[in-house]
Scaffold this motif. Structure first.
Motif, PDB file in Angstrom:
ATOM      1  N   ALA A 167       0.846  -1.188   0.000  1.00 15.98           N
ATOM      2  CA  ALA A 167       0.000   0.000   0.000  1.00 15.98           C
ATOM      3  C   ALA A 167       0.880   1.236   0.000  1.00 15.98           C
ATOM      4  O   ALA A 167       1.939   1.261   0.634  1.00 15.98           O
ATOM      5  CB  ALA A 167      -0.913  -0.002   1.215  1.00 15.98           C
ATOM      6  N   GLU A 168       0.441   2.256  -0.718  1.00 17.11           N
ATOM      7  CA  GLU A 168       1.187   3.515  -0.763  1.00 17.11           C
ATOM      8  C   GLU A 168       0.260   4.642  -0.358  1.00 17.11           C
ATOM      9  O   GLU A 168      -0.756   4.882  -1.001  1.00 17.11           O
ATOM     10  CB  GLU A 168       1.739   3.769  -2.163  1.00 17.11           C
ATOM     11  CG  GLU A 168       2.536   5.062  -2.273  1.00 17.11           C
ATOM     12  CD  GLU A 168       3.000   5.338  -3.691  1.00 17.11           C
ATOM     13  OE1 GLU A 168       3.750   6.313  -3.888  1.00 17.11           O
ATOM     14  OE2 GLU A 168       2.609   4.584  -4.604  1.00 17.11           O
ATOM     15  N   PHE A 169       0.602   5.310   0.726  1.00 13.31           N
ATOM     16  CA  PHE A 169      -0.211   6.440   1.167  1.00 13.31           C
ATOM     17  C   PHE A 169       0.309   7.713   0.517  1.00 13.31           C
ATOM     18  O   PHE A 169       1.507   8.017   0.580  1.00 13.31           O
ATOM     19  CB  PHE A 169      -0.163   6.586   2.691  1.00 13.31           C
ATOM     20  CG  PHE A 169      -0.875   7.814   3.180  1.00 13.31           C
ATOM     21  CD1 PHE A 169      -2.265   7.831   3.253  1.00 13.31           C
ATOM     22  CD2 PHE A 169      -0.181   8.949   3.532  1.00 13.31           C
ATOM     23  CE1 PHE A 169      -2.930   8.965   3.679  1.00 13.31           C
ATOM     24  CE2 PHE A 169      -0.840  10.085   3.964  1.00 13.31           C
ATOM     25  CZ  PHE A 169      -2.224  10.092   4.040  1.00 13.31           C
ATOM     26  N   VAL A 170      -0.596   8.445  -0.127  1.00 13.68           N
ATOM     27  CA  VAL A 170      -0.241   9.716  -0.763  1.00 13.68           C
ATOM     28  C   VAL A 170      -0.993  10.827  -0.032  1.00 13.68           C
ATOM     29  O   VAL A 170      -2.214  10.935  -0.131  1.00 13.68           O
ATOM     30  CB  VAL A 170      -0.602   9.727  -2.260  1.00 13.68           C
ATOM     31  CG1 VAL A 170      -0.235  11.073  -2.866  1.00 13.68           C
ATOM     32  CG2 VAL A 170       0.097   8.582  -2.983  1.00 13.68           C
ATOM     33  N   SER A 235      -3.514   5.832   6.187  1.00 13.12           N
ATOM     34  CA  SER A 235      -2.478   6.708   6.728  1.00 13.12           C
ATOM     35  C   SER A 235      -1.119   6.112   6.426  1.00 13.12           C
ATOM     36  O   SER A 235      -1.009   4.939   6.056  1.00 13.12           O
ATOM     37  CB  SER A 235      -2.645   6.882   8.244  1.00 13.12           C
ATOM     38  OG  SER A 235      -2.378   5.667   8.919  1.00 13.12           O
ATOM     39  N   ARG A 236      -0.083   6.914   6.613  1.00 14.88           N
ATOM     40  CA  ARG A 236       1.279   6.443   6.352  1.00 14.88           C
ATOM     41  C   ARG A 236       1.669   5.322   7.293  1.00 14.88           C
ATOM     42  O   ARG A 236       2.428   4.432   6.928  1.00 14.88           O
ATOM     43  CB  ARG A 236       2.267   7.597   6.503  1.00 14.88           C
ATOM     44  CG  ARG A 236       2.127   8.722   5.507  1.00 14.88           C
ATOM     45  CD  ARG A 236       3.044   9.872   5.874  1.00 14.88           C
ATOM     46  NE  ARG A 236       2.781  10.303   7.244  1.00 14.88           N
ATOM     47  CZ  ARG A 236       3.693  10.801   8.068  1.00 14.88           C
ATOM     48  NH1 ARG A 236       4.945  10.918   7.663  1.00 14.88           N
ATOM     49  NH2 ARG A 236       3.377  11.185   9.280  1.00 14.88           N
ATOM     50  N   THR A 237       1.166   5.378   8.535  1.00 19.88           N
ATOM     51  CA  THR A 237       1.612   4.433   9.558  1.00 19.88           C
ATOM     52  C   THR A 237       0.450   3.655  10.151  1.00 19.88           C
ATOM     53  O   THR A 237       0.415   3.390  11.350  1.00 19.88           O
ATOM     54  CB  THR A 237       2.355   5.190  10.681  1.00 19.88           C
ATOM     55  OG1 THR A 237       1.436   6.084  11.326  1.00 19.88           O
ATOM     56  CG2 THR A 237       3.521   5.983  10.134  1.00 19.88           C
ATOM     57  N   ASN A 292      -5.024  12.192   9.636  1.00 17.66           N
ATOM     58  CA  ASN A 292      -5.850  11.257   8.882  1.00 17.66           C
ATOM     59  C   ASN A 292      -6.993  10.779   9.757  1.00 17.66           C
ATOM     60  O   ASN A 292      -6.829  10.574  10.955  1.00 17.66           O
ATOM     61  CB  ASN A 292      -5.017  10.064   8.415  1.00 17.66           C
ATOM     62  CG  ASN A 292      -3.942  10.468   7.437  1.00 17.66           C
ATOM     63  OD1 ASN A 292      -2.776  10.573   7.789  1.00 17.66           O
ATOM     64  ND2 ASN A 292      -4.332  10.730   6.207  1.00 17.66           N
ATOM     65  N   GLN A 293      -8.159  10.600   9.129  1.00 14.58           N
ATOM     66  CA  GLN A 293      -9.322  10.142   9.871  1.00 14.58           C
ATOM     67  C   GLN A 293     -10.129   9.159   9.043  1.00 14.58           C
ATOM     68  O   GLN A 293     -10.173   9.237   7.812  1.00 14.58           O
ATOM     69  CB  GLN A 293     -10.216  11.312  10.284  1.00 14.58           C
ATOM     70  CG  GLN A 293     -10.887  12.037   9.128  1.00 14.58           C
ATOM     71  CD  GLN A 293     -11.930  13.043   9.589  1.00 14.58           C
ATOM     72  OE1 GLN A 293     -12.205  13.209  10.762  1.00 14.58           O
ATOM     73  NE2 GLN A 293     -12.547  13.727   8.638  1.00 14.58           N
ATOM     74  N   GLU A 340      -9.965   9.895   5.004  1.00 14.83           N
ATOM     75  CA  GLU A 340      -9.347  11.029   4.329  1.00 14.83           C
ATOM     76  C   GLU A 340      -8.300  11.693   5.212  1.00 14.83           C
ATOM     77  O   GLU A 340      -8.215  11.441   6.415  1.00 14.83           O
ATOM     78  CB  GLU A 340     -10.423  12.063   3.996  1.00 14.83           C
ATOM     79  CG  GLU A 340     -11.092  12.626   5.240  1.00 14.83           C
ATOM     80  CD  GLU A 340     -12.281  13.526   4.947  1.00 14.83           C
ATOM     81  OE1 GLU A 340     -12.528  13.815   3.770  1.00 14.83           O
ATOM     82  OE2 GLU A 340     -12.942  13.931   5.902  1.00 14.83           O
ATOM     83  N   GLU A 341      -7.502  12.544   4.569  1.00 11.77           N
ATOM     84  CA  GLU A 341      -6.604  13.437   5.279  1.00 11.77           C
ATOM     85  C   GLU A 341      -7.310  14.771   5.448  1.00 11.77           C
ATOM     86  O   GLU A 341      -7.954  15.260   4.524  1.00 11.77           O
ATOM     87  CB  GLU A 341      -5.314  13.621   4.487  1.00 11.77           C
ATOM     88  CG  GLU A 341      -4.282  14.482   5.172  1.00 11.77           C
ATOM     89  CD  GLU A 341      -3.040  14.672   4.322  1.00 11.77           C
ATOM     90  OE1 GLU A 341      -1.991  14.094   4.672  1.00 11.77           O
ATOM     91  OE2 GLU A 341      -3.125  15.383   3.302  1.00 11.77           O
TER      92      GLU A 341
END
Length: 816
Positions: A167-170, A235-237, A292-293, A340-341
């Protein structure tokens, strides 16, 4: 793998008949291992097949789908040595083959036993799921076709492809991070770290039950224990943990039974509080929180992001997510939840007009208040606020109404859109421009207003954000017109505004010769929430659209077009449709039973095969007159409602309606109300006693949720044909009434004119234009007279009233 494929092509002889063998991965123990690729672009999908599987209803392993899991097959994924903190995507595809299935369910298990469920999703977003894996950790993936009921599960068998990749979070780029990038600050790695949680209200029980919790998976616990029916937070993490306030789980608990959890609905409140954050080393224009939520909000739940600059002694309150409720649709996922962010400006903190030091004692807190459903938070960062950021508010903008309308409806439109300065510095020469282009690309309207200075963290709304130059697109020729709003200032022009995309709103309006519509094609579907009705009653409702005919034209109602989404489930169940004439009382936005009359109706009974494989259908139906024979005539300058009238039989389920939420008509409705020309979009009534007779049809639902009839409108169109176009219509302040209607021997004509006229000519005219009788009245201002219709055959006629300033046609019926 080749050996397994050869086995699938083999056959076994039993009792003289041929049976295809089930696929090798029909059971969890035979799961096919998937390779994890670096990206989707590099991934090589594996072919899958649900045909000839055994009935999974006989297995003991649970899934969230009640019916759509019976043709399942299994895969497994093992975590690599180097962990990707954004997780791993398992994605299912179809490839345009006749045997392909195009709607999937996916479940994830920690093992092949009955209690190892991690995730269960029937049709998850994008036909994929994100899983978190440690080195060497294995999970099992169950895939099935997500359509077909319990009785026809074999119809869902088919082929597909499946793969796995990192997965890649942008997220946001080009941001200056002041705090939160270091491990343990805002990423919630393996726990709360320095953050704390405080329970405030738990519906009368101990507030300690209303605290935030740490979750390793990023899933809401709601509904199915620790594996909600959606993907985890993006999210990234995500894979090192997140924090969650799960109101749904606090109510339902482990069992899923309402009220069995530690904190029954409906009063929940809990806070998640940051440690003290020292930003005094930074010189910044302003401060924002970026995080992020994942959330789904019902009407009773509120979200707040509060902040303190004195270490938590006093707090400034900011409500967020107020525009996201149960009826909202996430434009990214199409679901009723948001992943979403989000960026939230902290007004009044730091620089304002000039650069200044950041606070040395900042704290922030996320606070959930209310009930339903969840709020997951991850990767909280404090960033520098951009200096120049003007924004148009997509939710508060006037549109030409209806968005697809018939010529000459006479509904003036004035450009109006709420806008705000969400940047850190004051903006000067703030200018709103509105332009209209015709179908040939020519500019036919171009007006601007300079609003001067707009301070940071301030907005202009309603009449203060209006270009007071009216324009009526419907007065133009038929075709597609493009309307654009643009917001600029000296500093925040389209070249250097932080996000120039939200400085512009562009949409299209369609002027039609004969079709009345509030939408230009459906983009979703709705079904009433069970809470709208009392327990044990049928889920009946009325849902349609409001239309107003143009002044100076008489039209024939030819048919109506409706969009329904589950006809395959309603075979043999009658569905009614009605055409109302709304006679009076528009000002209160409620169409009372005493203010309307049914002009015509239609009934449709779905048959096998209606609606195609997905059940969706656009129906065009001819209507029958309620009284008399002949064509259905629409009077000029008159309000009508064309609607679905669903008298639910109770045990046949709900009726699902195709809708559009592309346009939010709320601001336009408000503006036209202030003009004294009420106009509406969707019309909805949900009677909680299960009966439709005598129920108000309002522009909002019974619980005053405007999104259900202003930004969510059904496919319910009027298809008409122009019979008479009056060259010089009589001004509307001249009152002309004709009754009774229907009539038998005589009709009474009431005239209340704006002044005395020397002569008024009155004619009775057939629909083909033939004058059947005529009379002249002299020195008329206020007069009542009768017209003899005793010799006319039963049918529809027009009363033509003409003065020196204009003429009026009134429709009436002679009944025999």
């Amino acid at each position: 793998m080749k050996k397994c494929l050869l086995m699938l092509s083999g056959i076994v002889m039993t009792a003289g008949m041929l049976f295809a063998q089930p696929p090798a991965n029909d059971k969890c123990e035979g799961a096919v291992a998937l390779t994890i690729y670096n990206s989707e672009a590099e991934a090589i999908p594996v072919d899958g097949d649900t045909r000839n599987t055994t009935d999974a209803a006989q297995d003991s392993i649970p899934v969230c789908s009640q019916n759509f899991y019976r043709d399942d097959v299994w895969y497994c994924v093992t975590g690599p040595a180097e962990v990707n903190e954004s997780g791993y995507v398992v994605k299912v595809y179809f490839a345009d083959l006749a045997t392909d299935i195009d709607s999937f369910g996916i479940a994830v298990y920690a093992s092949c036993d009955a209690i190892g469920t991690i995730f269960c999703g029937n049709i998850p977003e994008d036909d994929q799921v994100v899983v978190c894996l440690g080195p060497g950790e294995k999970v099992y993936i169950r895939v099935w076709s997500a359509f077909g009921g319990a009785g026809d599960w074999q119809a869902g068998w088919g082929t597909f492809r499946i793969t796995a990749y990192n997965a890649e979070f942008v997220g946001s780029t080009n941001v200056t991070v002041l705090w939160g990038d270091q491990p343990g600050e805002g990423d919630f790695a393996d726990g709360f770290n320095a953050w704390t949680t405080e329970g405030i209200e738990c519906n009368g029980t101990g507030p300690e039950n209303a605290v935030w919790e740490w979750t390793s998976s990023g899933f809401p616990f709601y509904i199915f224990g620790p594996y909600g029916g959606i993907s985890p937070i993006k999210s990234r993490t995500v894979c090192n943990g997140s924090v969650i306030f799960d109101s749904g789980f606090k109510h339902f608990g482990e069992t899923g039974v309402g009220g069995s959890g530690p904190c029954p609905w409906d009063s929940h409140e809990g806070a998640l509080i940051s440690p003290v954050i020292d930003l005094s080393a930074f010189t910044v224009a302003g401060i924002s929180v970026l995080f992020n939520q994942s959330m789904q909000r019902f009407s009773g739940g509120q979200h707040f992001l509060d902040y303190s600059t004195d270490g938590g002694q006093t707090w400034t309150i900011i409500e967020i997510n107020a525009d996201k409720d149960y009826l909202s649709t996430n434009p990214e996922t199409g679901e009723g939840y948001f992943n979403e962010e989000l960026r939230v400006r902290l007004p009044g903190v730091s620089g304002e007009a000039n650069l200044a030091r950041g606070p040395d004692n900042l704290r922030i807190r996320f606070r959930f208040s209310g009930a339903a459903y969840w709020w997951v938070i991850d990767d909280v960062r404090i960033i520098e606020t951009e200096a120049n950021n003007l924004r148009l508010d997509q939710a508060f903008v006037t549109y030409q109404l209806p968005i697809q309308g018939v010529r000459n409806q006479g509904i003036p439109w004035m450009p109006q859109v709420d806008f705000m300065n969400v940047g850190a510095v004051t903006q000067t020469n703030v200018t709103l421009n509105a332009q209209v282009w015709d179908p040939m690309g020519n500019t036919i309207y171009n007006e601007s207003v300079n609003f001067g200075v707009l301070e940071a963290d301030s907005a202009l709304v309603n009449e203060n954000s209006t270009i007071n130059v009216p324009f009526d697109i419907a007065a133009l020729d038929t075709g597609t017109y493009t309307i654009t709003y643009t917001l600029t200032s000296d500093s925040a022009n389209l070249a250097n505004d932080f996000n120039p995309l939200d400085n512009v709103i562009t949409y299209e309006a369609f002027v039609d010769g004969d079709i009345f519509s509030t939408e230009h094609g459906p983009n979703g579907q709705v079904v009433g929430a069970a809470a709208n009705w009392n327990d044990g009653v049928a889920h009946s409702f009325i849902f349609g659209n409001y239309y107003h005919t143009p002044v100076g034209s008489v039209r024939e109602f030819l048919s109506a077009t409706f969009g329904l989404a589950n006809l395959d489930e309603l075979q043999g169940v009658p569905i009614d449709f009605v055409l109302f004439k709304w006679n009076s009382g528009l000002e209160d936005e409620l169409c009372q039973a005493t203010e309307r009359e049914i002009i015509a109706f239609a009934t449709y009974i779905p048959e096998a095969g209606d609606g195609g494989t997905d059940g969706d259908s656009i129906l065009t139906l001819e209507f029958e007159r309620l009284v008399g024979m002949g064509p259905i005539i629409l009077e000029d300058n008159t309000s009508y409602i064309v609607a679905i009238l669903w008298n639910s039989p109770g045990d046949n389920g709900d009726l699902v309606v195709l809708v559009s939420d592309v346009v939010d008509y709320g601001q336009t409705i408000q503006q036209l109300g202030t003009f004294g020309t009420p106009h509406f979009a969707g019309m909805l009534a949900v009677p909680n006693d299960g009966m439709n007779d005598g129920v108000d049809i309002g522009t909002t639902t019974y619980n005053n949720a405007p999104k259900s009839a202003r930004s969510i409108v059904p496919v319910a169109r009027m298809n008409t044909d122009l019979l008479i176009a009056v060259k010089d219509p009589l001004p509307v302040n001249n009152i002309v009434k004709l009754y009774p209607n229907p009539a038998q021997d005589v009709v009474t004509l009431d005239l209340e004119l704006e002044r005395s006229f020397d002569r008024v000519d009155v004619q009775i005219v057939s629909l083909d234009g033939k004058v059947l009788s005529e009379r002249t009245l002299y020195n008329v201002e206020k007069e009542t007279t009768t017209l003899d219709v005793s010799r006319l055959p039963g049918g529809t006629y027009l009363a033509h009233v003409e003065t020196e300033v204009g003429r009026r046609y009134l429709v009436f019926v002679v009944q025999r």
